[in-house]
Scaffold this active site. Structure first.
Site, PDB file in Angstrom:
ATOM      1  N   ALA A 103       1.443  -9.629   0.835  1.00  0.00           N
ATOM      2  CA  ALA A 103       1.921 -10.660   1.740  1.00  0.00           C
ATOM      3  C   ALA A 103       3.446 -10.673   1.772  1.00  0.00           C
ATOM      4  CB  ALA A 103       1.400 -12.027   1.314  1.00  0.00           C
TER       5      ALA A 103
ATOM      6  N   GLY B 180      -1.572  -8.637  -1.889  1.00  0.00           N
ATOM      7  CA  GLY B 180      -2.448  -8.802  -0.733  1.00  0.00           C
ATOM      8  C   GLY B 180      -2.864  -7.485  -0.119  1.00  0.00           C
TER       9      GLY B 180
ATOM     10  N   GLU C 202      -5.828  -6.559  -2.100  1.00  0.00           N
ATOM     11  CA  GLU C 202      -6.915  -7.446  -1.709  1.00  0.00           C
ATOM     12  C   GLU C 202      -7.513  -7.026  -0.371  1.00  0.00           C
ATOM     13  OE1 GLU C 202      -5.959 -11.737  -3.649  1.00  0.00           O
ATOM     14  OE2 GLU C 202      -4.361 -10.897  -2.402  1.00  0.00           O
TER      15      GLU C 202
ATOM     16  N   GLU D 276       1.297 -10.652  -8.676  1.00  0.00           N
ATOM     17  CA  GLU D 276       1.684 -12.003  -8.274  1.00  0.00           C
ATOM     18  C   GLU D 276       2.267 -12.846  -9.404  1.00  0.00           C
ATOM     19  OE1 GLU D 276      -1.449 -10.712  -5.269  1.00  0.00           O
ATOM     20  OE2 GLU D 276      -1.145 -10.518  -7.438  1.00  0.00           O
TER      21      GLU D 276
END
Length: 257
Positions: free
Chosen positions: A64, A110, A113, A133
């Site tokens: 992200a 992300g 993910e 993260e």
């Protein structure tokens, strides 16, 4: 240029992240573009396999876009960012068609993910995979805390998430995180070969097999069972009789066939 490239060739759809200058960091525009591509695939009867990759060789996605999500108010983070990502990744995972993630370079946060939402993952030997993260006082927010343990076991997932350290493609292959680790110059050809092999098989059988495997693992179990049962009953003589009796306003005469 579009940050998401989408094309179809025969029965194979290809989605590519296209923000190489930012190592394909995911922003809201990219999430929207991915959602549009997934909707088109979901509605298609012709597409049998999906390739999910990125342009360039440096990264699949570093996750992200930090500037995008840190600018949000906490409630907007919940309302928009986290929920939008979960809806999208769940829809990718829930596609009828098999999805092959093609991982070249950094696959982090992300980005990992997103790859976890695919059915099959192929990685270049130079790829680095991780959930970093915690290094910025955050946690995986788009399914990493449950898709990763489901794939490689709780202990290994905790090691990756708690340390924030990346692992190599070879280690990821050994852990079952990727199906194959390949030389970078062989990656695209192998992904295309695998997609063609799958696309050559009976599509309904492949798609039902995917649903059965995922349902057995607890993903969308009710939808899987109801979908299969609905398709089966729709083919019966009783289904035709039920519809005919409704139209003719009479009591149905079911035969159990």
């Amino acid at each position: 240029m579009s940050k998401i490239l989408y094309q179809t060739e025969g029965a194979i759809a290809t989605i590519r992240l296209n923000r190489p200058e930012k190592l394909h960091a995911l922003d809201e525009e990219m999430l929207d573009g991915l959602a549009d591509a997934v909707a088109a695939i979901d509605a298609s009867k012709e597409i049998r396999v999906v390739l999910l990759g990125a342009t360039g060789e440096r990264a699949f996605s570093v996750g992200a876009d930090i500037l995008a999500w840190t600018s949000l108010e906490p409630l907007d983070m919940w309302r928009r960012w986290i929920r939008a990502g979960h809806r999208l990744f769940d829809r990718i995972a829930g596609l009828r068609q098999p999805v092959i993630a093609v991982l070249n370079g950094y696959t982090l946060g992300g980005g990992l993910e997103l790859a976890l939402a695919a059915d099959i993952r192929l990685a270049a030997e130079t790829a680095q995979l991780g959930q970093p993260e915690v290094r910025i006082a955050a946690i995986p927010g788009w399914g990493g805390t449950w898709r990763l343990p489901a794939l490689i076991g709780a202990g290994r997932a905790k090691q990756m998430i708690f340390t924030g350290q990346s692992i190599t493609a070879a280690q990821a292959e050994g852990w079952g995180l990727v199906n194959e680790a390949l030389r970078a110059d062989k990656l695209e050809a192998r992904a295309a070969e695998l997609a063609e092999q799958i696309a050559a098989n009976a599509p309904i059988a492949v798609q039902l097999a995917k649903g059965a495997i995922d349902g057995g693992a607890g993903a969308n179990l009710a939808a899987t069972l109801e979908g299969m049962a609905g398709a089966l009953t729709a083919q019966s003589d009783d289904a035709a009789e039920g519809l005919a009796s409704f139209r003719e306003k009479r009591t149905p005469r079911f035969t159990g066939r």
